[in-house]
Design a protein around this motif. Sequence first.
Motif, mmCIF file in Angstrom:
data_model
loop_
_atom_site.group_PDB
_atom_site.id
_atom_site.type_symbol
_atom_site.label_atom_id
_atom_site.label_comp_id
_atom_site.label_asym_id
_atom_site.label_seq_id
_atom_site.Cartn_x
_atom_site.Cartn_y
_atom_site.Cartn_z
ATOM 1 N N GLY A 246 1.097 -0.938 -0.308
ATOM 2 C CA GLY A 246 -0.279 0.025 -0.102
ATOM 3 C C GLY A 246 0.920 1.275 0.467
ATOM 4 N N TYR A 247 2.137 1.487 1.011
ATOM 5 C CA TYR A 247 2.693 2.687 0.974
ATOM 6 C C TYR A 247 3.164 2.820 -0.655
ATOM 7 N N LEU A 248 4.388 1.779 -1.156
ATOM 8 C CA LEU A 248 4.222 1.876 -2.137
ATOM 9 C C LEU A 248 3.460 2.373 -3.422
ATOM 10 N N GLU A 249 2.870 1.302 -3.313
ATOM 11 C CA GLU A 249 1.799 1.968 -4.269
ATOM 12 C C GLU A 249 0.914 3.308 -4.282
ATOM 13 N N SER A 250 0.917 4.345 -3.009
ATOM 14 C CA SER A 250 0.720 5.424 -2.558
ATOM 15 C C SER A 250 1.962 6.292 -3.799
ATOM 16 N N ILE A 251 3.002 5.822 -3.358
ATOM 17 C CA ILE A 251 4.292 6.863 -3.398
ATOM 18 C C ILE A 251 4.372 6.884 -5.003
ATOM 19 N N LEU A 252 4.455 5.288 -5.445
ATOM 20 C CA LEU A 252 3.969 5.001 -7.413
ATOM 21 C C LEU A 252 3.068 5.917 -7.873
ATOM 22 N N ASP A 253 1.824 6.170 -7.575
ATOM 23 C CA ASP A 253 0.557 6.641 -8.082
ATOM 24 C C ASP A 253 0.775 8.113 -7.348
ATOM 25 N N ASN A 254 1.570 8.443 -6.878
ATOM 26 C CA ASN A 254 1.992 10.275 -6.767
ATOM 27 C C ASN A 254 2.753 10.769 -6.925
ATOM 28 N N PRO A 255 3.114 10.724 -8.317
ATOM 29 C CA PRO A 255 4.867 11.321 -7.740
ATOM 30 C C PRO A 255 4.803 12.980 -7.359
ATOM 31 N N HIS B 8 8.013 9.279 5.355
ATOM 32 C CA HIS B 8 7.190 9.279 5.724
ATOM 33 C C HIS B 8 7.216 7.486 5.819
ATOM 34 N N PHE B 9 6.426 7.455 4.656
ATOM 35 C CA PHE B 9 5.361 5.959 3.522
ATOM 36 C C PHE B 9 7.093 5.445 3.495
ATOM 37 N N LEU B 10 8.090 5.282 3.588
ATOM 38 C CA LEU B 10 9.103 4.938 3.058
ATOM 39 C C LEU B 10 9.986 4.267 4.370
ATOM 40 N N GLU B 11 9.511 4.967 5.281
ATOM 41 C CA GLU B 11 10.270 4.212 6.957
ATOM 42 C C GLU B 11 9.286 3.608 6.991
ATOM 43 N N ARG B 12 8.187 3.302 6.607
ATOM 44 C CA ARG B 12 6.560 2.551 7.425
ATOM 45 C C ARG B 12 7.327 1.652 6.574
ATOM 46 N N CYS B 13 7.065 1.368 5.286
ATOM 47 C CA CYS B 13 8.195 0.600 4.831
ATOM 48 C C CYS B 13 8.654 -0.368 5.080
ATOM 49 N N TYR B 14 10.180 -0.150 6.019
ATOM 50 C CA TYR B 14 10.912 -0.051 6.414
ATOM 51 C C TYR B 14 10.914 -0.980 7.603
#
Length: 490
Positions: A281-290, A299-305
């Motif tokens: 979900g986090y990675l999809e949000s990053i890719l869909d919102n350049p 913050h999303f990357l930190e949550r992914c980590y």
Amino acid sequence: MATILQSKSFQRNLLFSIGGVFLLFAVCFSFYQYQREKEYKIDILHSRLQMYNYEMVQTLGEDSLTNDHLFRDYVERHSMKGLRVSIIDKEGQVVLDSYEPQTDSLGNHLQRTEIQQALHDGNGYDIKRLSQSTHETYFYSATRFGNVIVRAAVPYSAELTRSLQADNTYIYFAVALTLLLGIALYYITHRISRHIGYLRAFAVKAERLWVGEQGSEMEGEELEHELKQRLPNDELGDISHTIIMLYWKLRHSEKDKVRIKRQLTQNAAHELKTPAASIHGYLESILDNPDMPEDKKKHFLERCYAQSERMSKLLQDMSALTKLDEMDDKHAREDYHPVNVLQIIQSALDDTALQLHDKGITPSLRLPQHLEVLGDASLLYSIFRNLIDNAIAYATGASRLDIVCKETECEGRHFFEFLISDNGPGVAPEHFDHLFERFYRIDKGRSRKLGGTGLGLAIVKNAVAAHGGTVTALSTPGGGLTIRFTLARF
């Protein structure tokens, strides 16, 4: 039908083999006893005639044995029915004979059996030999006295034959005893074959149930119930019952293993699903919102980590449990070496010092000066590290962590008993039996938020078992949770 026939065949073979050995023993013993008793009666008769010879010599004296008048007078006064007495010199010539006054016609007796024995051993006898002079059959007994031999003989009559024959009463007794033992042996072999028939029938049905999986669990229970009803209430029945119980335990154990593996797979998939979905979900949000702001992207990357760390920890714990499950205790313990547990505990506390400080937990140690066990250092570290991590994660509001060790003895074996206690909120007693199960959570939502994998205490249980110990959960007096476990002393 085949089971019954094979059972009867086994009984017949067992009965014939044991019965044949016993019958052979009985025949050999009877023959031996017959010969022994016969020899005993012959020895008695020989001894009686020997006594007669000695009394004659004692009465007449060796110098007067060849005196014809004294000899015949003594024989006449001490006569026995059919008794014949002869005086023979060492050359085998008959000097005097109570039946034949003229001894020249009697011939030389040197080669007679009783004479040869008397010359060689001092006395001898011969059984059932025909006299050449009287043409009667006699029993001869000869005794040597100096240069002469005194020989006494009695006719081998029907009466003497009967007296020398062995008493056959013991043969009848042996036959009766053999019959009784044969009946008892038949009963015993019948019981054994009956038990074997039960076990064979059980084995056939159990194999069909196990391999072919024909029927349901109800059929298996009916099989168990049927065999319990048929088993006799005796020692062999107890043995058969024990074998059957071992089978059911093995079967249930195999089923439990399958259930645990299935449950582990399901739980692992469920546990991995949440962090995987979060990362996706986090990675999809990053890719869909350049055009996403950098701080939000970070913050999303930190949550992914964080979620990837959780997945990594879960996979590591699952790998550790798999290795413990597959560990061969015998071969594993061959690789064990002395480990200083004090250093292991201190290392675990050093690695968690920052987390303990942040939670406001102060560790307290009461340990013996010498604390060494035979084991694997990495497994021992995982025990203490997981227990400390468990206290950090779940002992909310705790202010201390007590680690106590004392020596104890159980069934002749020496152990180190450890108590790791906190003064947190504790755990309700109904959860104690399940705390060491894999993926068991008291509060599932809260546990996942705290980042736990649900495998820490399961690893502790398996690692303790690998070192010959046991682990249990207790309530800390005054509040909190205490984990008690033992390690075999080095």
